[in-house]
Scaffold this motif. Structure first.
Motif, PDB file in Angstrom:
ATOM      1  N   SER A 129      32.554  39.291  18.269  1.00 17.44           N
ATOM      2  CA  SER A 129      33.643  39.977  18.431  1.00 17.44           C
ATOM      3  C   SER A 129      34.422  39.847  19.702  1.00 17.44           C
ATOM      4  O   SER A 129      33.927  39.504  20.860  1.00 17.44           O
ATOM      5  CB  SER A 129      33.413  41.517  18.181  1.00 17.44           C
ATOM      6  OG  SER A 129      32.340  41.970  18.867  1.00 17.44           O
ATOM      7  N   LYS A 130      35.513  40.267  19.728  1.00 15.93           N
ATOM      8  CA  LYS A 130      36.422  40.212  21.062  1.00 15.93           C
ATOM      9  C   LYS A 130      37.212  41.232  21.059  1.00 15.93           C
ATOM     10  O   LYS A 130      37.409  42.088  20.190  1.00 15.93           O
ATOM     11  CB  LYS A 130      37.047  38.690  20.883  1.00 15.93           C
ATOM     12  CG  LYS A 130      38.369  38.913  19.943  1.00 15.93           C
ATOM     13  CD  LYS A 130      39.151  37.551  19.685  1.00 15.93           C
ATOM     14  CE  LYS A 130      40.028  37.889  18.491  1.00 15.93           C
ATOM     15  NZ  LYS A 130      40.729  36.262  18.328  1.00 15.93           N
ATOM     16  N   ASP A 170      35.935  37.688  16.317  1.00 13.27           N
ATOM     17  CA  ASP A 170      36.234  36.490  16.839  1.00 13.27           C
ATOM     18  C   ASP A 170      35.658  35.285  15.847  1.00 13.27           C
ATOM     19  O   ASP A 170      36.485  34.552  15.318  1.00 13.27           O
ATOM     20  CB  ASP A 170      35.496  36.301  18.274  1.00 13.27           C
ATOM     21  CG  ASP A 170      35.897  34.835  18.955  1.00 13.27           C
ATOM     22  OD1 ASP A 170      36.970  34.070  18.402  1.00 13.27           O
ATOM     23  OD2 ASP A 170      35.431  34.453  19.624  1.00 13.27           O
ATOM     24  N   LYS A 193      43.442  48.961  22.949  1.00 15.04           N
ATOM     25  CA  LYS A 193      42.530  47.874  22.782  1.00 15.04           C
ATOM     26  C   LYS A 193      41.388  48.208  21.539  1.00 15.04           C
ATOM     27  O   LYS A 193      41.117  49.588  21.499  1.00 15.04           O
ATOM     28  CB  LYS A 193      41.743  47.795  24.141  1.00 15.04           C
ATOM     29  CG  LYS A 193      42.777  46.910  24.991  1.00 15.04           C
ATOM     30  CD  LYS A 193      41.703  46.651  25.968  1.00 15.04           C
ATOM     31  CE  LYS A 193      42.173  45.200  26.992  1.00 15.04           C
ATOM     32  NZ  LYS A 193      41.319  44.649  27.717  1.00 15.04           N
ATOM     33  N   LYS A 245      38.323  46.575  19.208  1.00 14.96           N
ATOM     34  CA  LYS A 245      37.232  45.553  18.717  1.00 14.96           C
ATOM     35  C   LYS A 245      38.041  44.791  17.610  1.00 14.96           C
ATOM     36  O   LYS A 245      38.423  45.206  16.487  1.00 14.96           O
ATOM     37  CB  LYS A 245      35.914  46.183  18.370  1.00 14.96           C
ATOM     38  CG  LYS A 245      34.914  45.294  18.570  1.00 14.96           C
ATOM     39  CD  LYS A 245      33.641  45.962  18.543  1.00 14.96           C
ATOM     40  CE  LYS A 245      32.513  45.382  17.906  1.00 14.96           C
ATOM     41  NZ  LYS A 245      31.301  46.101  17.636  1.00 14.96           N
ATOM     42  N   GLU A 266      40.787  43.299  21.530  1.00 17.84           N
ATOM     43  CA  GLU A 266      42.201  42.509  21.104  1.00 17.84           C
ATOM     44  C   GLU A 266      43.058  43.920  21.405  1.00 17.84           C
ATOM     45  O   GLU A 266      42.665  44.987  20.952  1.00 17.84           O
ATOM     46  CB  GLU A 266      42.188  42.131  19.768  1.00 17.84           C
ATOM     47  CG  GLU A 266      43.297  41.351  19.252  1.00 17.84           C
ATOM     48  CD  GLU A 266      43.196  40.856  17.657  1.00 17.84           C
ATOM     49  OE1 GLU A 266      43.052  41.657  16.974  1.00 17.84           O
ATOM     50  OE2 GLU A 266      43.070  39.620  17.614  1.00 17.84           O
TER      51      GLU A 266
END
Lengths: 158, 362, 376, 153
Positions: free
Chosen positions: A87-88, A102, A97, A99, A90
Motif C-alpha cells: 500500500s501507499k 499500490d 492522507k 492508505k 495517498e
C-alpha cells in the motif's frame, strides 16, 4: 457337489455374464450416449458456472475503478500467504492522507481457492474469476498484480 | 460349383506359370516365396494396426467415449503414429537380464503368430499354405507363443514379469486342452483337418447349423478357451495390469514391446478366423439348403468380404468379453478349465460322435 | 555355479519367498502407498504397508492457522469426502462456541454430504472394478459422478475440494438451480444404478472374486477400529449418523446397512446399498429446506474457550473424529484428526494373509483406502 | 450408561484419578496407572470399552500427554482417558496395543510425530517419516528452518 447344483451354477453364471454383455453391447450400438467433451474445440461454447473458482480477481468497472481500499484483511485471512498487499499513502480530494493500494499481488501458484479472501473482504472488492486455463511455461507468470494499470478506488468506498 | 465367381485359384496358378516360364524352377520358387512372404508381412502389419485401432474404438464406444480422434479422419492413423513412436523408442537394456533370451522372446511370440497367420484362408485360393492338417497345425504352432512369453518373463529379471510368465504357462497348458477338444469335436463332424476342405463342405450350410447342439456347445467352449489362450481379458492374468503392472512384458520397450502387442492382436485375428472357418464357413457365403435364389444373391458378395465380416464379428465378441468382465483369479481360471470346460467338452466329443454315428446332422 | 544350486536346494522354502514392492508407483494403489508383499508363489504371506509418501503435516500446519483457515486443509485429507471433513471442523467449532446453526444450514450440509458420499462411493466403485480388471464400469461411474460434481460446482464453485463450510454456516447460499438439479439427478442415478448391478454386482466372475475373500470378523473390526462401510460389512454398527447424529441426520429416516459376512463382497454391498440409502436421505430433505440465513452471525476472530472438543462425523470411509485442544487463542493448541483410513489400513495385513495376489488387490479395493487420509 | 454411573465405576476401580466432565467424561490418570485402568475399563462388564477411537499425543511444553477417546459398542457411552506429565527427556507410556489392536498404528504415529515411546509395543517404528529423520515434528519446540516457514502474522 451334485450334478444339479453344478449345472444350475453353470447356467446361472453364464446368464449373469450374458446380462453384463447386453449392457456393454447396447452401449456400443448407441453412440449417441457418448459423453466426451471435445475440449479445445468447444472452447467457445464451454461456459463455467458463475461460482466456479478459477482464480481470484479484483473487480474493475468500465471506468477502471476498483473497490479495494488496501486494508489488508484478505492478506490476513489467506491461509497460504498467496496474497500480498503493497500500500501507499495517498492524498485524497479532501486533502486528507489515507492508505491506498499500490499493488495487490496474488500468487496463483499458492492459492488453494478456499474463498476466505473473497468472503472476508469488507468492501466486496474481490471475486472469483472463471478463467481456468492457467498453464504457463514460467512460474513467475503465476504471480499476478490484480489491480490494473492506472486504476483508482471507486468513489464512495471506504 | 458355387463360389466360382471369385475364385483366385486360376489367377494364382497363372502367375505361377509366368514365373516358371521366365526362369528356372528354383529361382521361381525362391522368388515366389519371397513375394508371398513380403505380402504376408505387409498384410500382417496392416491387419494388426487396424485391429489395434478397432479395439480402441470399440472399447471407447462401449465406455461412452470417442476414442482416438486426433490423427487422421476419426483418428484412423493413430495406430500408425503409435507404431512410429514405438519404432523410434529406445530399446532399454535391463540390468542383469539374460540378454539372448530377452531379445529372442518377442521374436518367438511373433513368429508363432505369423506361422498360424499363414494358414488362414482368406478366399478360395487365397491361402498361404493349405496343409492337410491345417487345424492341427494352427493348434500346434499357436501354443508355441507361450514359450516366448515364458522366456520373456523369465529373462527380464523382474518379479512382476516372472509371476506373469508363470501364470501364462499354467493358463495355456490347461486351455490348450479345451481348444483342442472343441476342434476335435468339429473334426469328427467334418472328417477332415484341411481348412480349404472344411470350407468347401459348408457350401450347403455352415457347420454351426449342421452340427446343431454339439457344435453350439463346442463354439461356446472354443470362444472361451481361445480367449484364454490368447491371453486376453478376462483371462489376461499374464498381463494383469492392476496386479502386475504389465506382467510378462513389463520390462520391454520400443519395437520389442510392439511385437508382443501386435502378436496379441494377430492371435486374436487368427483365432477368430479359425472359428469363422470351422463353424461359420470361412469365406463361404451364407447358403441355406435349397433356396437357390437366395444362395445366388449371397454368392455375389465377394468371399473375402464374407470372411472379413465373420472374423470381425467374432473379434467384436472377444473384445466385448474383455471390456465387460472383471479378471479371473488364477485358481478360478484353472477351476473353470478343469471343472467346467474340460468335462463338458469331453462329454461334447462323445455327443458329437454319437450324433455323427446316428447321422443326426443336416 | 553348481554350488549355488546346491545352496538354493538346501535353503528350501526360505529361498523361495518372493518379496515384491507394490507401489509407491503401481496401478492398483490408489495413491502413493507402498506395500511390501511377501509371496510364496501366488500366495501372500504378509503385507507391510509403508506410508508417509505424501505426509504434509496438516496437524502441524493447523497449529498456526485460525479456525476458518483450517477448513481448507481438511479438504485435502480425504479428498473424496471433502465436504464431510469440512463439516467436522465446523461442527466442532460450533459446539465449542455453543452455537446452534439454523435448520437451513443443517439441511443443506446434510444434502451435500450425502451427495458427496454418493460421489465418493461412485469413485470407489469404479476403481474397485478397475482393480478387478473391468475397465468399463470406471467410465460409467465417472459419467454419473460428473453430474454430482456439476451440482457441486454450481453451488460451491469447486468440483473436488469445496471449502463450502465455514464455522457458523456456509460460504454462500445454495444456487437457485440446486434443488432442481438434485431432483433431476435422483431418478437418473436410480436408472444407472440398475446397470451397475447388471454389469458388476450380479456378475459371476465378480462374485467369485470377492465372496469369502478378506474375511474380517466383527470382533476384529472393532479391535482394529475399522469403521465405515468396511466395518459395517463385518456387522459392526459403527455409523456415526445413527450412533451420534449430527446436522440433520436425526430428522430423516434411513437404515444403517449391515452385512455380517465380513468379506469383500459384503463391503461392496454395503457401499452399493449406502448409495441408495443416501438417495433416500436426499429425497426426504430436498423439498423441505427451510428458509433462513445460510450463515450465523460469528465474531470476526473466532476464539475457542479453553478445553478439549471432539466431533465425530461419518465420512464415506468411516468415522472421522476431530479433536481440538484449545488454549483460548485464535489458533488451536493441537488438532488431531482421527482418519478412518489409517485404522482400516491396519487390517490389511491381517485379512490378506494366505490369499492370492489378485485377492490382495480386490481387498485393497474393497477397503477403499484414500492415501492422503492416511498420511495427512 | 450415563456419565455419572461411569464415574462411579471408575471410582470403584480404585484408581487415583481426576475426574471431570467436559463434552465427555474425562478421567485423568498418572501415566503408569493408565494401562491398568484401560484394561479394567475394557474388561469390566458395565463399561465394556471395546472400541478405541483415537489417541492424541499432546505436547504441553513442560511435559507430554496422551488422550484416549474410548467408546463401547454395546453400551454406546464415551469416555476420555487422559494422562499428562510424561517426562520430556524420556517419554514412555505403556502401550495399549494388547487391548485394542488399532492402537498399534496410532501409537506408531505418535511415536513418529511426537516422540513418545510406547512400552510393549510390537513394532515401534516410525510411521510416516524416514528412519533417518531427526526430531519429531509435532513437538512445539521442533525447529526445521528449511521446511517450516513462519507466517508474518
Amino acid at each position: 457337489m451334485g450334478l444339479k447344483s453344478y449345472l444350475s451354477g453353470l447356467f446361472k453364471g453364464f446368464y449373469s455374464l450374458l446380462v453384463g454383455l447386453r449392457v456393454t453391447n447396447s452401449y456400443f450400438f448407441h453412440p449417441s450416449r457418448i459423453v466426451t467433451q471435445q475440449y479445445p474445440e468447444n472452447r467457445k461454447t464451454l461456459k463455467m458456472f458463475e461460482r466456479f473458482k478459477g482464480e481470484v480477481i479484483l473487480v474493475h468497472n468500465e471506468n477502471n475503478e476498483h473497490r479495494c481500499t488496501g486494508c489488508g484483511i484478505c492478506e490476513m485471512n489467506c491461509p497460504n500467504g498467496s496474497i500480498e498487499i503493497i500500500s501507499k499513502m495517498e492524498t485524497g480530494e479532501d486533502g486528507k492522507k489515507r492508505k491506498a493500494i499500490d499493488k495487490h499481488i496474488y500468487h496463483l501458484s499458492m492459492c488453494t481457492f478456499c474463498g476466505l479472501c473473497v468472503k472476508s473482504c469488507p468492501s466486496k472488492a474481490l471475486a472469483f474469476g472463471n478463467e481456468f486455463e492457467h498453464a504457463v511455461f514460467d512460474r513467475a507468470k503465476l504471480d499476478k498484480v490484480l489491480n490494473k494499470e492506472g486504476s483508482v478506488l471507486m468513489k464512495g468506498v471506504e | 460349383m458355387q463360389g466360382v465367381l471369385y475364385d483366385f485359384t486360376g489367377l494364382i496358378q497363372s502367375i505361377d506359370a509366368v514365373f516358371r516360364a521366365s526362369m528356372s524352377d528354383l529361382w521361381a520358387t525362391v522368388l515366389e516365396y519371397a513375394i508371398i512372404g513380403i505380402i504376408y508381412l505387409v498384410i500382417y502389419a496392416l491387419i494388426g494396426l487396424f485391429l489395434v485401432y478397432a479395439e480402441r474404438k470399440v472399447c471407447a464406444f462401449i465406455q461412452v467415449r470417442l476414442g482416438p480422434n486426433r490423427v487422421g479422419p476419426k483418428g484412423f492413423f493413430q495406430t500408425i503414429a503409435d507404431f512410429i513412436k514405438l519404432l523410434l523408442k529406445e530399446n532399454i537394456k535391463i540390468k542383469n537380464a539374460d540378454g539372448v533370451l530377452f531379445n529372442l522372446a518377442p521374436f518367438i511370440v511373433i513368429v508363432a503368430s505369423f506361422l498360424t497367420f499363414g494358414t488362414v484362408p482368406f478366399a478360395k485360393g487365397l491361402q498361404g499354405i493349405d496343409l492337410n492338417i491345417g487345424v492341427f497345425f494352427i493348434m500346434a504352432v499357436s501354443s508355441m507363443g507361450v514359450v516366448g512369453i515364458l522366456l520373456g518373463g523369465w529373462s527380464s529379471n523382474s518379479k512382476y514379469s516372472l509371476i506373469g510368465a508363470m501364470r501364462s504357462g499354467a493358463q495355456i497348458v490347461s486351455y490348450e486342452l479345451s481348444v483342442g477338444l472343441s476342434l476335435v469335436t468339429m473334426v469328427i463332424l467334418t472328417g477332415t483337418m484341411q481348412l480349404s476342405q472344411i470350407i468347401e463342405l459348408q457350401s450347403d450350410g455352415w457347420f454351426i447349423f449342421k452340427g446343431h447342439i454339439p457344435a453350439l456347445i463346442s463354439l461356446i467352449i472354443m470362444m472361451i478357451a481361445s480367449t484364454a489362450e490368447i491371453n486376453r481379458g478376462p483371462f489376461d492374468l499374464a498381463e494383469a495390469e492392476s496386479e502386475l503392472t504389465a506382467g510378462y512384458h513389463t520390462e520391454y520397450s520400443g519395437i520389442k514391446f510392439a511385437f508382443f502387442y501386435l502378436s496379441e492382436y494377430m492371435n486374436m485375428f487368427v483365432v477368430s478366423a479359425l472359428v469363422a472357418t470351422v463353424f461359420f464357413g470361412g469365406w463361404m457365403p451364407l447358403h441355406i439348403g435349397s433356396w437357390q435364389a437366395f444362395n445366388h444373391i449371397m454368392d455375389f458378395i465377394p468371399p473375402i468380404i464374407w470372411f472379413i465380416l465373420k472374423s470381425f464379428a467374432l473379434m467384436y465378441v472377444i473384445m466385448l468379453f474383455k471390456w465387460t468382465f472383471p479378471r479371473l483369479r488364477i485358481d478360478q481360471l484353472l477351476k473353470l478349465e478343469w471343472q467346467y470346460l474340460l468335462p463338458i467338452s469331453l462329454f461334447n466329443v462323445l455327443l458329437m460322435a454319437f450324433v455323427v454315428y446316428m447321422k443326426w446332422y443336416f | 555355479m553348481a554350488e549355488e544350486f546346491v545352496h538354493l536346494a538346501v535353503a528350501g522354502t526360505e529361498g523361495q519367498d518372493l518379496e515384491i514392492n507394490m507401489g509407491p508407483q503401481h496401478p492398483s494403489t490408489h495413491g502413493v502407498m507402498r506395500f511390501v508383499v511377501k509371496l510364496k508363489g501366488e500366495v501372500v504371506e504378509s503385507v507391510q504397508p509403508h506410508c508417509g509418501y505424501i505426509h504434509r503435516g496438516i496437524e502441524k500446519m493447523c497449529e498456526s492457522l485460525s479456525y476458518p483457515q483450517i477448513i481448507h486443509l481438511t479438504d485435502r485429507m480425504d479428498y473424496l469426502s471433502a465436504h464431510i471433513n469440512n463439516e467436522a471442523v465446523c461442527l466442532a467449532v460450533e459446539k465449542a462456541l455453543n452455537i446452534e446453526v439454523s435448520d437451513r444450514i443443517k439441511y443443506i450440509r446434510t444434502i451435500i454430504a450425502e451427495l458427496n458420499r454418493i460421489a465418493s462411493h461412485l469413485l470407489w466403485w469404479s476403481s474397485m472394478c478397475m482393480d478387478m480388471g473391468a475397465v468399463t464400469p470406471y467410465f460409467y461411474a465417472f459419467r454419473d459422478r460428473e453430474k454430482i460434481l456439476d451440482i457441486f460446482e454450481e453451488t460451491t464453485g469447486g468440483r473436488l475440494l469445496y471449502s463450502y463450510n465455514c464455522p457458523g454456516g456456509l460460504m454462500n447460499d445454495i444456487h437457485p438451480n440446486f434443488q432442481k438439479r438434485v431432483k433431476e439427478f435422483i431418478p437418473y442415478f436410480r436408472k444407472s444404478f440398475k446397470e451397475y448391478d447388471e454389469l458388476v454386482t450380479g456378475n459371476v466372475i465378480f462374485q467369485n472374486r470377492t465372496m469369502g475373500i478378506g474375511l474380517l470378523t466383527r470382533e476384529q473390526a472393532i479391535a482394529y477400529g475399522v469403521t465405515g462401510p468396511a466395518g459395517r460389512g463385518s456387522g459392526f454398527a459403527c455409523d456415526v449418523r445413527k450412533r451420534a447424529p449430527y446436522s440433520a441426520y436425526d430428522k430423516v429416516q434411513f437404515n444403517e446397512i449391515l452385512y455380517n459376512e465380513g468379506d469383500s463382497f459384503a463391503r461392496y454391498k454395503v457401499r452399493m446399498d449406502e448409495m441408495l440409502e443416501s438417495l433416500k436421505i436426499i429425497e426426504q430433505l430436498i423439498d423441505n429446506i427451510p428458509e433462513g440465513s445460510y450463515v450465523e452471525k460469528m465474531k470476526a476472530v473466532i476464539k475457542l474457550p479453553e478445553g478439549e472438543y471432539f466431533q465425530q462425523v461419518e465420512t464415506a470411509r468411516g468415522e472421522l473424529v476431530v479433536h481440538i485442544i484449545s488454549d483460548g487463542n485464535k489458533t488451536p493448541y493441537r488438532v488431531k484428526f482421527r482418519s478412518p483410513c489409517l485404522s482400516t489400513l491396519s487390517v490389511m495385513d491381517l485379512i490378506s494373509r494366505n490369499q492370492k495376489i489378485a485377492d490382495l488387490i480386490a481387498i485393497g479395493g474393497s477397503l477403499d483406502l484414500v492415501i492422503p487420509d492416511i498420511d495427512r | 450408561m450415563t456419565n455419572q454411573q461411569l464415574e462411579e465405576v471408575v471410582k470403584r476401580l480404585g484408581v487415583e484419578a481426576v475426574i471431570s466432565e467436559a463434552q465427555f467424561l474425562t478421567v485423568e490418570v498418572p501415566f503408569d496407572k493408565l494401562f491398568d485402568l484401560a484394561r479394567n475399563l475394557k474388561e469390566n462388564e458395565q463399561t465394556q470399552m471395546d472400541y478405541l477411537i483415537l489417541i492424541t499425543g499432546v505436547d504441553y511444553v513442560s511435559s507430554f500427554g496422551c488422550t484416549y477417546l474410548l467408546t463401547s459398542t454395546t453400551h454406546n457411552h464415551y469416555m476420555v482417558l487422559k494422562t499428562r506429565n510424561i517426562d520430556k527427556a524420556n517419554p514412555r507410556v505403556d502401550s495399549v496395543t494388547s487391548l485394542w489392536q488399532t492402537a498399534e498404528y496410532h501409537e506408531r504415529e505418535i511415536y513418529d510425530l511426537m516422540g513418545i515411546t510406547f512400552n510393549n509395543h510390537p513394532d515401534m517404528r516410525r510411521m510416516f517419516l524416514d528412519e533417518s529423520w531427526v526430531g519429531h515434528p509435532l513437538r512445539k519446540d521442533y525447529v526445521d528452518e528449511s521446511n517450516i516457514i513462519e507466517r508474518k502474522y
